[in-house]
Design an enzyme around this catalytic site. Structure first.
Site, short mmCIF file in Angstrom:
data_model
loop_
_atom_site.label_atom_id
_atom_site.label_comp_id
_atom_site.label_asym_id
_atom_site.label_seq_id
_atom_site.Cartn_x
_atom_site.Cartn_y
_atom_site.Cartn_z
CG HIS A 191 -3.81 24.16 36.93
ND1 HIS A 191 -4.87 23.83 36.13
CD2 HIS A 191 -4.28 25.10 37.80
CE1 HIS A 191 -5.94 24.52 36.51
NE2 HIS A 191 -5.60 25.31 37.52
NE ARG B 246 -12.55 23.17 29.53
CZ ARG B 246 -11.67 23.16 30.52
NH1 ARG B 246 -11.47 24.24 31.25
NH2 ARG B 246 -10.99 22.06 30.82
N1 HAX Z 1 -0.43 10.41 28.31
C1 HAX Z 1 0.14 9.34 28.92
N2 HAX Z 1 -0.28 8.82 30.07
C2 HAX Z 1 -1.35 9.39 30.63
C3 HAX Z 1 -2.02 10.48 30.06
C4 HAX Z 1 -1.51 11.00 28.86
N3 HAX Z 1 -2.04 12.06 28.27
N4 HAX Z 1 -3.06 10.83 30.85
C5 HAX Z 1 -3.03 9.98 31.91
N5 HAX Z 1 -1.99 9.12 31.77
C6 HAX Z 1 -1.54 8.12 32.73
C7 HAX Z 1 -1.17 8.81 34.03
O1 HAX Z 1 0.14 9.35 33.95
C8 HAX Z 1 -1.30 7.69 35.02
O2 HAX Z 1 -0.16 6.88 34.89
P1 HAX Z 1 0.51 6.20 36.21
O3 HAX Z 1 -0.55 5.28 36.72
O4 HAX Z 1 1.71 5.53 35.67
O5 HAX Z 1 0.81 7.33 37.16
C9 HAX Z 1 -2.49 6.91 34.47
O6 HAX Z 1 -2.61 7.27 33.09
C10 HAX Z 1 -3.80 7.24 35.16
O7 HAX Z 1 -4.00 8.64 35.14
P2 HAX Z 1 -5.49 9.27 35.16
O8 HAX Z 1 -6.12 8.87 36.45
O9 HAX Z 1 -6.18 8.93 33.91
O10 HAX Z 1 -5.19 10.83 35.11
P3 HAX Z 1 -4.85 11.79 36.34
O11 HAX Z 1 -6.14 12.24 36.93
O12 HAX Z 1 -3.84 11.18 37.25
O13 HAX Z 1 -4.12 12.99 35.60
C11 HAX Z 1 -3.79 14.59 33.88
C12 HAX Z 1 -4.82 13.87 34.77
C13 HAX Z 1 -4.51 15.65 33.08
C14 HAX Z 1 -2.71 15.25 34.76
C15 HAX Z 1 -3.16 13.52 32.96
O14 HAX Z 1 -4.15 12.99 32.11
C16 HAX Z 1 -2.01 14.08 32.14
O15 HAX Z 1 -0.87 14.10 32.63
N6 HAX Z 1 -2.27 14.55 30.88
C17 HAX Z 1 -1.27 15.19 30.08
C18 HAX Z 1 -0.99 16.62 30.58
C19 HAX Z 1 -2.17 17.53 30.34
O16 HAX Z 1 -2.81 17.48 29.30
N7 HAX Z 1 -2.50 18.39 31.33
C20 HAX Z 1 -3.57 19.38 31.18
C21 HAX Z 1 -4.81 19.03 31.95
C22 HAX Z 1 -5.92 20.02 31.75
C23 HAX Z 1 -5.87 21.13 32.79
O17 HAX Z 1 -6.28 20.99 33.92
N8 HAX Z 1 -5.32 22.24 32.43
O18 HAX Z 1 -5.18 23.24 33.28
#
Ligand code: HAX
Length: 439
Positions: free
Chosen positions: A272, A327
């Site tokens: 988060h 944003r």
């Molecule tokens: N890089 C690589 N792989 C990614 C990815 C990224 N930026 N975003 C998603 N994926 C992968 C996931 O790890 C998941 O892989 P597995 O099936 O092997 O587990 C797959 O794609 C499907 O994920 P998703 O359904 O698209 O995304 P989620 O809803 O599970 O997760 C996240 C959302 C934001 C946590 C995810 O995109 C991520 O880890 N991003 C990078 C970290 C990040 O930017 N976090 C900040 C989020 C914004 C926020 O809320 N801030 O507070």
């Protein structure tokens, strides 16, 4: 107080609407829940109610129905080219209407009156070991303020349910007024060893006060960034961890200090609020490895190396959004307007060009576009706020604006104790077995 009068005037209509839904239509089905959602973190289960903001997967956040560009444009009317006042945004979140300049200034004036932090909070923060994480300090300070909660006091005096929202608003105004002071004190004390109390100047607005108290040179306009940053981070509907934790704890009729500190414990998690520092770290790694802005080919390869090493590319992807986060766009526009030549901004722009294509090729992320965190740390870095572990505190100050608005309305509309139902693994397996039986 202006927010109190305005909410009071709106309450009968809102209460009537909720009563009608609950009384006349409680059996109407909204959605079904499948096993994937139960096992997958309750993703997309439509089960929360808020009118403060809504995340449209195809468009991004809307505050009280208004998109980010609309919010920034309408709230900055009469301010020339300047960013809107944070007080104006708070009015919009609380009341659902764009305030006049005077109304926004009234909120700002209320904050100035309530900004003083009790001595015991300073003493407590100073008693902590120097290497304490700033989010621990921030959360502790918030929780300590529960001692003075108007809500808790009135509750124990036997306040009626209909009146809960009034001390809830009182507490929320006090809390949001003190947060910039708490954050700035933690910043100056932890990283620079300064013990003096930050001074909130009633002649300046929230953003300018924060900039001054942080001791960031305002030559280049950190106050403008502070306004933008707090506005953009204020709310993202109520299912994200910090908003939902605040709401859940508040539903037990814990005061906003307890409820918000629970939200901040959630914000401190790596999935988060901690993500923004990881994004900046990734950008700096690229910058260091290539001694500046790399070629597109080198960046493409670096992004693949990150994925191949089993890591995510921070700042990209989102649980709900399916387009570039507005944003992110607003912050990128801010950077391009104020410091287009900055190397990290040029790099972040190139990442925006290259990484979505890489993620699409990989084919896993449902949303290959940038989220808010892809750039927010980079902007802080430009202004000299380079203590990465402090970034989540900044997020927390902004997030308070949205979650307190939700808290006040939850009490005003008599939202009940939140209590979803659990099942066991065996029960789910039995449901699967039954669904496979011929009809
Ligand atoms: N890089 C690589 N792989 C990614 C990815 C990224 N930026 N975003 C998603 N994926 C992968 C996931 O790890 C998941 O892989 P597995 O099936 O092997 O587990 C797959 O794609 C499907 O994920 P998703 O359904 O698209 O995304 P989620 O809803 O599970 O997760 C996240 C959302 C934001 C946590 C995810 O995109 C991520 O880890 N991003 C990078 C970290 C990040 O930017 N976090 C900040 C989020 C914004 C926020 O809320 N801030 O507070």
């Amino acid at each position: 107080m202006i927010l109190q009068e305005k909410i009071q005037a709106q309450l009968p209509e809102w209460r009537e609407r909720i009563k009608k839904l609950a009384k006349d239509h409680s059996e109407v089905k909204v959605a079904e829940v499948n096993i994937g959602q139960i096992v997958g973190g309750m993703r997309d289960i439509k089960s929360l109610l808020t009118d403060v903001s809504f995340v449209d997967p195809a468009e991004g956040i809307r505050f009280r129905g208004m998109s980010i560009p609309e919010v920034l444009k309408s709230l900055s009317k009469g301010r020339g080219n300047k960013m809107p006042l944070v007080g104006g945004l708070y009015y919009l979140l609380m009341i659902g209407e764009v305030p006049t300049r005077e109304q926004a200034l009234e909120v700002e004036a209320e904050w100035a009156k309530r900004s003083e932090l009790p001595d015991y909070v300073y003493k407590m923060l100073k008693a902590m070991p120097k290497d304490t994480h700033p989010m621990i300090l921030f959360t502790q300070a918030v929780m300590a303020l529960a001692r003075d909660s108007a809500f808790t006091k009135k509750y124990h005096e036997g306040m009626k349910k209909d009146a809960y929202w009034e001390p809830a608003l009182e507490d929320s105004m006090n809390l949001t007024a003190k947060l910039p002071v708490i954050a700035a004190f933690i910043y100056r004390y932890k990283y620079f060893g300064e013990k003096k109390k930050p001074r909130y100047n009633p002649k300046l607005d929230y953003g300018a006060n924060f900039s001054k108290m942080m001791g960031v040179s305002d030559r280049k306009g950190y106050a403008e960034l502070a306004r933008l940053y707090f506005i953009l981070h204020s709310d993202h509907e109520s299912g994200n961890v910090s908003a939902h934790a605040t709401h859940l704890v508040g539903s037990s009729l814990a005061d906003i200090y307890y409820a918000f500190s629970a939200g901040m414990c959630g914000l401190a998690g790596p999935l988060h609020g901690l993500a923004n520092q990881e994004c900046l770290g990734w950008l700096l790694d690229v910058h260091k490895k290539f001694g500046g802005v790399p070629s597109r080919d080198d960046l493409y390869k670096f992004a693949w190396d990150t994925l191949n090493s089993g890591k995510v590319i921070p700042g990209y992807g989102h649980a709900v959004l399916r387009v570039p986060d507005p944003r992110f766009t607003a912050q990128m526009e801010f950077a391009k307007k104020h410091f287009p030549q900055d190397e990290l901004i040029r790099l972040a722009d190139m990442v925006f060009d290259v990484v979505p294509a890489v993620l699409k090729e990989q084919g896993k992320a449902k949303n290959p576009a940038p989220n808010v965190d892809a750039i927010s740390g980079t902007l802080q870095y430009y202004y000299g706020v380079r203590e990465f572990d402090f970034y989540t505190v900044l997020f927390g100050v902004g997030r308070a604006l949205g979650v307190t608005a939700n808290y006040v309305w939850a009490r005003a509309l008599g939202q009940p104790l939140e209590r979803p139902k659990s099942l066991t693994t065996k029960m789910l397996e039995d449901i699967v077995a039954r669904s496979a039986e011929p009809a």
